[in-house]
Design a protein around this motif. Structure first.
Motif, short mmCIF file in Angstrom:
data_model
loop_
_atom_site.label_atom_id
_atom_site.label_comp_id
_atom_site.label_asym_id
_atom_site.label_seq_id
_atom_site.Cartn_x
_atom_site.Cartn_y
_atom_site.Cartn_z
N ASP A 99 -30.54 4.71 10.36
CA ASP A 99 -31.14 3.39 10.09
C ASP A 99 -29.98 2.52 9.60
OD1 ASP A 99 -32.27 1.15 8.93
OD2 ASP A 99 -34.02 2.23 8.18
N TYR A 100 -29.43 1.71 10.50
CA TYR A 100 -28.18 1.00 10.20
C TYR A 100 -28.37 -0.03 9.09
CZ TYR A 100 -23.50 -0.71 11.15
OH TYR A 100 -22.17 -1.04 11.03
N THR A 101 -29.56 -0.64 9.06
CA THR A 101 -29.81 -1.63 8.01
C THR A 101 -29.73 -0.96 6.63
OG1 THR A 101 -31.29 -2.65 9.57
CG2 THR A 101 -31.46 -3.43 7.31
N THR A 139 -25.18 -6.20 12.21
CA THR A 139 -26.47 -5.81 11.63
C THR A 139 -27.14 -4.73 12.47
OG1 THR A 139 -27.38 -7.71 12.76
CG2 THR A 139 -26.94 -7.96 10.40
N VAL A 140 -26.66 -4.56 13.71
CA VAL A 140 -27.16 -3.44 14.53
C VAL A 140 -25.96 -2.74 15.15
CG1 VAL A 140 -29.43 -4.39 15.16
CG2 VAL A 140 -27.41 -5.00 16.52
N VAL A 141 -26.17 -1.49 15.51
CA VAL A 141 -25.09 -0.76 16.17
C VAL A 141 -25.05 -1.23 17.62
CG1 VAL A 141 -24.32 1.52 16.92
CG2 VAL A 141 -25.37 1.24 14.66
N PRO A 142 -23.92 -1.76 18.10
CA PRO A 142 -23.87 -2.23 19.49
C PRO A 142 -23.96 -1.05 20.46
CG PRO A 142 -21.71 -2.40 18.46
CD PRO A 142 -22.64 -1.92 17.40
N ALA A 159 -27.05 -1.51 3.49
CA ALA A 159 -27.46 -1.74 2.09
C ALA A 159 -26.70 -0.77 1.18
CB ALA A 159 -28.97 -1.55 1.96
N ARG A 160 -26.53 0.45 1.66
CA ARG A 160 -25.79 1.45 0.87
C ARG A 160 -24.31 1.03 0.72
NH1 ARG A 160 -24.89 4.50 -3.19
NH2 ARG A 160 -23.49 6.22 -2.80
N VAL A 161 -23.74 0.47 1.81
CA VAL A 161 -22.35 0.01 1.74
C VAL A 161 -22.22 -1.06 0.65
CG1 VAL A 161 -20.50 -1.21 2.97
CG2 VAL A 161 -21.81 0.56 4.15
N ARG A 162 -23.16 -2.01 0.64
CA ARG A 162 -23.10 -3.08 -0.38
C ARG A 162 -23.25 -2.50 -1.78
NH1 ARG A 162 -25.82 -5.83 3.71
NH2 ARG A 162 -27.86 -5.25 2.93
N GLU A 163 -24.15 -1.50 -1.88
CA GLU A 163 -24.37 -0.86 -3.19
C GLU A 163 -23.08 -0.18 -3.67
OE1 GLU A 163 -28.25 1.61 -4.16
OE2 GLU A 163 -26.77 2.87 -3.20
N VAL A 164 -22.41 0.51 -2.74
CA VAL A 164 -21.17 1.21 -3.11
C VAL A 164 -20.10 0.21 -3.55
CG1 VAL A 164 -19.24 2.58 -2.20
CG2 VAL A 164 -21.58 3.24 -1.67
N ASN A 210 -13.39 -4.90 -0.90
CA ASN A 210 -14.39 -5.70 -0.19
C ASN A 210 -14.44 -5.52 1.32
OD1 ASN A 210 -15.27 -7.18 -2.59
ND2 ASN A 210 -13.17 -7.90 -2.61
N ASP A 211 -13.31 -5.17 1.96
CA ASP A 211 -13.31 -5.19 3.42
C ASP A 211 -12.56 -4.00 4.03
OD1 ASP A 211 -13.70 -6.31 5.99
OD2 ASP A 211 -11.70 -7.18 5.96
N GLY A 212 -11.83 -3.27 3.25
CA GLY A 212 -11.00 -2.18 3.78
C GLY A 212 -11.53 -0.83 3.37
N PRO A 213 -10.73 -0.07 2.62
CA PRO A 213 -11.05 1.32 2.35
C PRO A 213 -12.47 1.61 1.83
CG PRO A 213 -8.90 0.75 1.47
CD PRO A 213 -9.45 -0.49 2.06
N VAL A 214 -12.95 0.83 0.87
CA VAL A 214 -14.24 1.22 0.28
C VAL A 214 -15.40 1.11 1.28
CG1 VAL A 214 -15.92 0.73 -1.55
CG2 VAL A 214 -13.48 0.81 -2.09
N PRO A 215 -15.62 -0.07 1.91
CA PRO A 215 -16.71 -0.11 2.90
C PRO A 215 -16.47 0.83 4.09
CG PRO A 215 -15.63 -2.27 2.73
CD PRO A 215 -15.03 -1.39 1.68
N VAL A 216 -15.22 0.93 4.53
CA VAL A 216 -14.93 1.77 5.70
C VAL A 216 -15.21 3.23 5.41
CG1 VAL A 216 -13.12 2.51 7.30
CG2 VAL A 216 -13.24 0.13 6.59
N ARG A 217 -14.77 3.68 4.22
CA ARG A 217 -15.01 5.09 3.87
C ARG A 217 -16.49 5.37 3.72
NH1 ARG A 217 -11.29 5.09 6.22
NH2 ARG A 217 -9.35 4.43 5.28
N THR A 218 -17.24 4.38 3.29
CA THR A 218 -18.69 4.59 3.14
C THR A 218 -19.31 4.81 4.53
OG1 THR A 218 -18.57 3.09 1.28
CG2 THR A 218 -20.76 3.70 2.00
N LEU A 219 -18.88 4.00 5.50
CA LEU A 219 -19.39 4.19 6.86
C LEU A 219 -18.89 5.53 7.43
CD1 LEU A 219 -18.89 0.58 8.26
CD2 LEU A 219 -21.04 1.66 7.62
#
Ligand code: FAD
Length: 453
Positions: A63-65, A152-155, A69-74, A28-37
């Motif tokens: 397109d960060y949004t 939600t946006v890239v700073p 969405a892709r991160v959530r899908e993964v 939920n918060d570590g390897p899977v979302p991070v690797r997707t980014l």
């Protein structure tokens, strides 16, 4: 998950209770979302290379949004394909997720946030870890890596405080996405757990890619709000300095997630660093309570947490008999460039005895030249006396995969001259291991019947 599976498999009536979603940090918060980014960052990099191979496309635009969405899908996809849930269900484990903080009310009872009370003979604590906080004025204005992934946006700009694995990963990903990054490291080098040559090469590569790396930066004094974001005040050798950015991300380490557990009510002690104290059988100071994973402050990685869950549950059910295996553990990160290690660093190996160090640069290996990824190196450290591989350190493309192969060789106690004679596929990234092993073998005057790479 693994502790519950093992406990149920050994015949215990088992309940798994967790504050958040099933799957823990990894899902939920570590390897899977991070690797997707990190994968998105790599795709941007690869897209910029297309022209070199005669493929004409425009400059890639993020397109960060859509990426989020892709991160959530993964995350959903990984969860949906997890076989753990099915196995737990088959074994009759009752899973309570999103049920708030669990806390001990006495030695054999826990109360769950939603009011549920559970009484048990044995407990296994696997509550993981959480980011260490800074205690300076204005620290509440800063973000953690989790907040960074949830943006939600890239700073436009970011100060990352902490040049360890998490800080380097945040810096690398958001640098690729276009943020102006300043990476502040308190000590003399970033990635201090890595071999010194790896740290130095990574710092140079980060600087080349536009990240401002500031080692030995001094001491943080405070944070304050500015119209554009945040100002960090710090001092070095008595001199006051400050820097500004849209966002400040703190990545100064990891501490145990024990807040609210009321461990003392069950007689469970923590150590000086606030991690749950366990013995070699992962048993806490309360003989009926075991602990596994990040909450114990040992090697804080998924494979190690999985093994510890298995060991803790085995000992909880069968009595304290099983210890964790002491196998070589490859560790790496998916920054740009990648880096990874297994075994001893050159400095530590040198302090332990006589060694040979072999090094092959990525600008001399066929596959890296084909792919235009010639930045980096592979270094092998070998015991001069018994010819065994003590460590492998890689910077560059597929570093993590390369060190996995080295880890297998180390786990099998393979001699360096044996590795040099394995006909590893050509042209591959892992093939560099054959070359670096051959180089070490020659230095050791070992006779090779043939040399593959
Ligand atoms: C940014 C980042 C990247 C990472 N990348 C990698 C990587 O590439 N490879 C790798 O191997 N590891 C990586 N890790 C580390 C890895 O995620 C952890 O080592 C691993 O998830 C630890 O597993 P665990 O079961 O101990 O704890 P966790 O996965 O953290 O699970 C703990 C669970 O306990 C729950 N919980 C906490 N407190 C309570 C409470 N009081 N009551 C009830 N429930 C509670 C939480 O909700 C959570 O579900 C990374 C970590 C981070 C932060």
């Amino acid at each position: 998950m693994i502790a519950a599976l093992r406990a149920a498999d050994l015949g215990a009536k088992t309940v798994l209770v967790t504050r958040d979603g099933f799957g823990g940090m990894a899902a939920n918060d570590g390897p899977v979302p991070v690797r997707t980014l990190a994968h998105a960052a790599r795709l941007l990099r690869d897209a910029r290379q297309l022209d070199r191979y005669g493929i004409a496309v425009g400059e890639p635009i993020l397109d960060y949004t859509r990426l989020l969405a892709r991160v959530r899908e993964v995350v959903e996809d990984v969860r949906a394909h997890s076989t753990f849930r099915v196995q737990l269900d088959q074994l009759g484990v009752v899973v309570n997720e999103h049920c708030g903080i669990v806390r001990f009310t006495d030695r054999h009872t826990v109360e769950v946030g939603n009011g549920l009370r559970l009484n048990a003979d044995r407990f296994i604590i696997c509550t993981g870890g959480t980011s260490r906080k800074l205690s300076v004025p204005g620290a509440e204005l800063t973000a953690t890596h989790s907040d960074a992934w949830a943006l939600t946006v890239v700073p436009p700009s970011m100060v990352v405080i902490g040049g360890g694995a998490t800080g380097a990963q945040v810096a690398s990903v958001f640098n690729a996405f276009g943020s102006r990054i300043q990476l502040f490291q308190a000590g003399p080098r970033i990635l201090p757990a890595e071999d010194e040559e790896v740290s130095g090469t990574m710092a140079d590569a980060f600087r080349e890619s536009g990240i401002e790396v500031r080692e030995n930066f001094g001491v943080i004094e405070s944070f304050e709000k500015t119209p554009e974001g945040i100002r960090m005040r710090f001092s070095k050798d008595g001199e006051q300095q400050s820097t500004e950015a849209s966002l400040a991300v703190i990545a100064i380490g990891w501490t145990a997630n024990t807040a609210g557990l009321d461990l003392a009510r069950a007689g469970i002690e923590t150590d000086k660093r606030d991690f749950v104290r366990v013995d070699e059988f992962l048993r806490t100071s309360a003989q009926h309570v075991f602990a596994a994973g990040d909450v114990t402050g040992r090697m804080m990685l998924v494979p190690q947490a999985i093994q510890a869950g298995f060991v803790a549950a085995t000992n909880a059910l069968r009595g304290a008999t099983m210890k964790e295996l002491n196998a070589p553990a490859p560790i790496g990160s998916f920054t740009e460039p990648e880096y990874a290690q297994v075994g001893l660093t050159e400095a530590r190996a040198q302090a332990n005895g006589e060694i040979v160090v072999a090094r092959v640069s990525f600008d001399s290996t066929t596959r890296t030249i084909i792919d235009g990824r010639t930045h980096g190196f592979c270094k092998l450290i070998v015991d001069s006396n018994n010819r065994q591989i003590l460590g492998c350190h890689v910077v560059g493309e597929r570093a993590v995969e390369i060190t996995q192969v080295a880890a297998v060789c180390m786990a099998a106690h393979m001699r360096v001259d044996d590795l040099a004679q394995v006909p590893l596929s050509f042209p591959t990234y892992a093939g560099v291991l054959g070359r670096v092993a051959a180089q070490a073998s020659r230095t050791l005057n070992l006779k090779l019947n043939w040399q593959a790479n």
